[in-house]
Design a protein around this motif. Structure first.
Motif, PDB file in Angstrom:
ATOM      1  N   LEU B  41     -34.300 -10.370 135.246  1.00  0.00           N
ATOM      2  CA  LEU B  41     -35.338  -9.712 136.059  1.00  0.00           C
ATOM      3  C   LEU B  41     -34.835  -9.509 137.492  1.00  0.00           C
ATOM      4  CD1 LEU B  41     -38.221  -8.669 136.568  1.00  0.00           C
ATOM      5  CD2 LEU B  41     -38.876 -11.032 137.064  1.00  0.00           C
ATOM      6  N   TYR B  42     -34.267 -10.563 138.077  1.00  0.00           N
ATOM      7  CA  TYR B  42     -33.784 -10.445 139.459  1.00  0.00           C
ATOM      8  C   TYR B  42     -32.727  -9.342 139.574  1.00  0.00           C
ATOM      9  CZ  TYR B  42     -36.093 -14.923 140.533  1.00  0.00           C
ATOM     10  OH  TYR B  42     -37.007 -15.917 140.729  1.00  0.00           O
ATOM     11  N   ALA B  43     -31.838  -9.277 138.585  1.00  0.00           N
ATOM     12  CA  ALA B  43     -30.780  -8.258 138.642  1.00  0.00           C
ATOM     13  C   ALA B  43     -31.361  -6.853 138.526  1.00  0.00           C
ATOM     14  CB  ALA B  43     -29.757  -8.502 137.535  1.00  0.00           C
ATOM     15  N   ALA B  44     -32.500  -6.727 137.842  1.00  0.00           N
ATOM     16  CA  ALA B  44     -33.153  -5.408 137.751  1.00  0.00           C
ATOM     17  C   ALA B  44     -33.700  -4.995 139.108  1.00  0.00           C
ATOM     18  CB  ALA B  44     -34.282  -5.448 136.718  1.00  0.00           C
ATOM     19  N   ILE B  45     -34.158  -5.969 139.886  1.00  0.00           N
ATOM     20  CA  ILE B  45     -34.738  -5.663 141.204  1.00  0.00           C
ATOM     21  C   ILE B  45     -33.632  -5.363 142.214  1.00  0.00           C
ATOM     22  CG2 ILE B  45     -36.130  -6.601 143.099  1.00  0.00           C
ATOM     23  CD1 ILE B  45     -37.551  -8.370 140.971  1.00  0.00           C
ATOM     24  N   GLY B  46     -32.528  -6.099 142.118  1.00  0.00           N
ATOM     25  CA  GLY B  46     -31.429  -5.876 143.058  1.00  0.00           C
ATOM     26  C   GLY B  46     -30.592  -7.118 143.194  1.00  0.00           C
TER      27      GLY B  46
END
Lengths: 487, 146
Positions: B41-46
């Protein structure tokens, strides 16, 4: 779960309509009906959005058809570009997935007295000023702060509330869909978490496909309608695309969670859990509709505050008050919403719940809900295209009331996933390519321009022409982008 | 299978969805899914970079299926990022099965100078949400709304 083609039945009805027969899938209550031409239908069947049209046809109380506009693409639960009318007197349901997370995501358009020649030398400064004036991007809070008490009042009163606080002109309200306020809003049903997510976000653009764009009216197709809207060839316009921000997302998320066991309670069998729903007349259904209306009112306030920020930026750059620049609002339309509207069904008047998920209301001339200014021409329909090509202004036609529950397309529709768009950008500068087309783009996020590049979208002209030819809407004006800011 | 972002970590990947984004997470056991799911999830946000340590977070989530509980957990993480500017830096899972998730996390405030937000995740959807057994473990699929 990756993209797959639709392999179910699809039958041509005429030059602009394709039918998915209700015999296709167990539980379908009505046919699916997709508006598209020969070329678009090929693209549409490249993903599974027609399957989603068929799934929506299983909702209890759905009337006539599960509809999709030509900008249809694969969404979650409902397709994007979907329209469904449900009848509360026949057990009809409300489905939060038929509205989407971004409740009352929508578009508004301002006209100006500024000519292209006057704007050209100031475009870079104008884009920079808009970028610095209008909060955009992930994690950016708004310049206008509201405490929880004010937020609840704002959600009750809609855009007139913020206009009265100085964030707009009185004339803005009259040309906002529903006059910027759904009367059945119940802010008391909006969760604390939604208030927390929305507290700092009223008056912010967000990211993704949201934008503020400076455009020029390139071509007028309907002089009478354009005149009524104050649009003239060679003059600058401003288009704003945003919604209810974190507050709306949370209202939808809360509803999906609250309704997860509701279908079983009412004996409703669903093909996708993202379609969870409740009878409109049930306690659960009314709860969602009240909270959704509050979020919709928040979204109108959001776009209203940004309207005033855009006026400030223009006034700074052109060194004249926005009033003298003629920056009046042409119209504001919602394209993710559910509303009770009256229709003639088989010769009888019926009050139906119209779900529009990525679809725009398109009332024809004479409709009682239109402001006097537009009674003679029909409701303005604002259809953003992409950053590099064009957007369109249309007006609703009588065919919309007869065939699409007063609905029309909402944009060009994506043809490329975000990942595919990023891969297609490798070795290219989208910023430079836009500059080469005469568009100055400024984005806060690193991948924003790549994901939203023009090639990621269908040709909007193809989309609007389908509905023009079907008698749903009529083309009024073509708008060409000059500058755009994005999150 | 298309991988949107090149990742060194083989336990999760992002896959294409027309307007949104899919997360696929693999682990040996259900409890082991939780930590890479958060990172997906964090990697999807940035690129979310932790700064000063902040208060710990606890997760006591119940439900009727593991996929639904995983979705709830990711929605909690999203809320922490969006409303409080915090990320989980280490997660200790006591229980994760089809009935409940009990976990605690160390958190940190986001470092505003080093964090690079790439896109806004609006919500964790229920669309095609599932956890299925695969050889050697389990695989979760989650689609997030962008």
């Amino acid at each position: 779960m990756e993209k797959k083609n639709y392999t179910g039945p699809i039958e041509r009805l005429d030059a602009t309509r394709w039918r998915i027969p209700k015999s296709y899938k167990q539980g379908m209550n009505v046919d699916g009906l997709i508006y598209a031409d020969d070329k678009l239908i090929q693209a549409i069947t490249q993903d599974r959005s027609p399957e989603q049209v068929a799934n929506v046809a299983t909702l209890p109380g759905i009337v006539k058809y599960s509809l999709a506009m030509p900008d249809i693409h694969w969404g979650y639960g409902f397709c994007i570009g979907g329209v469904a009318a449900t009848d509360p007197s026949k057990g009809g349901v409300i489905s939060p997935g038929g509205v989407g997370y971004d409740i009352n995501c929508g578009v508004r358009l301002l006209r100006t007295n500024i000519t292209l020649n006057d704007a050209k030398p100031r475009m870079r400064r104008l884009v920079d000023t808009l970028f610095n004036t209008v909060p955009c991007g992930v994690g950016r809070g708004g310049k206008v702060k509201f405490d929880k008490k004010e937020l609840r009042r704002l959600m009750t009163e809609g855009s007139p509330y913020v206009v009265n606080k100085g964030h707009g002109w009185d004339s803005d309200v009259d040309v906002t869909e529903a006059k910027g306020k759904i009367h059945t809003a119940r802010p008391d049903l909006v969760s604390e978490r939604a208030l927390e997510r929305g507290a700092s976000q009223c008056g912010t653009l967000g990211s993704g496909n949201h934008f503020m764009e400076v455009q020029v009216v390139e071509k007028i197709d309907d002089a009478r309608a354009a005149q009524a809207m104050g649009l003239e060839e060679g003059y600058v316009t401003v288009m704003i695309h945003s919604g209810s921000r974190g507050l709306g997302y949370q209202v939808c998320d809360d509803a999906l969670k609250a309704l997860k066991d509701t279908p079983r309670k009412y004996g409703i069998d669903l093909p996708d859990r993202q379609l969870v729903c409740a009878p409109i007349e049930s306690k659960e259904g009314k709860h969602y509709l009240g909270a959704m209306a509050a979020a919709a009112n928040f979204a109108w306030c959001n776009r209203q505050i940004m309207t005033q920020l855009a006026r400030q930026a223009f006034a700074d750059v052109f060194e004249q008050p926005a009033e003298r620049l003629g920056m009046t609002l042409v119209y504001d339309v919602a394209h993710n919403i559910a509303k009770m509207e009256d229709y003639d069904v088989d010769g009888k008047s019926a009050s139906l719940c119209i779900h529009r998920k990525g679809a725009t209301r398109a009332f024809p001339p004479g409709h009682a809900e239109l402001p006097d200014r537009y009674k003679g021409i029909g409701q303005p329909v604002l259809v953003p295209g992409d950053m590099g090509r064009s957007s369109y202004v249309l007006v609703g036609q009588p065919g919309a009331m007869e065939h699409t529950f007063g609905s029309c397309c909402h944009g060009a529709g994506r043809r490329m996933s975000r990942g595919a768009a990023i891969r297609a950008s490798k070795g290219r500068s989208i910023h430079q390519e836009l500059l080469d087309r005469g568009v100055i783009a400024k984005a806060r996020g690193r991948t924003g321009l790549e994901e939203e590049q023009p090639d990621a979208y269908k040709d909007v002209l193809q989309v609007v022409d389908v509905l023009h030819n079907a008698g749903i809407s009529r083309r009024v004006a073509k708008l060409r982008p000059l500058g755009v800011i994005k999150g | 299978m298309t991988i949107l972002i090149t990742l060194m970590d083989p336990s999760f990947e992002h896959f294409d969805h027309t307007a949104d984004m899919g997360l696929r997470i693999r682990a040996a056991t259900l409890p082991a899914l939780i930590e890479p799911a958060g990172r997906a999830l964090y990697a999807a946000i940035g690129e979310l970079v932790p700064g000063e340590p902040a208060d710990p977070a606890t997760f006591n989530l119940t439900g009727t299926d593991a996929a639904g509980i995983l979705r709830e957990f990711l929605a909690e993480l999203l809320h922490l990022v969006e409303s409080e500017g915090r990320i989980a830096t280490a997660i200790d899972v006591t229980q994760f099965d089809e009935h409940a998730l009990i976990a605690s996390a160390q958190t940190a405030n986001l470092n505003p100078d080093k964090t690079d937000f790439r896109r806004e995740v609006k919500a964790i959807t229920y669309h095609e949400l599932n956890i299925r057994p695969i050889p050697g473990g389990v695989e979760a699929t989650v689609i997030v709304d962008i």
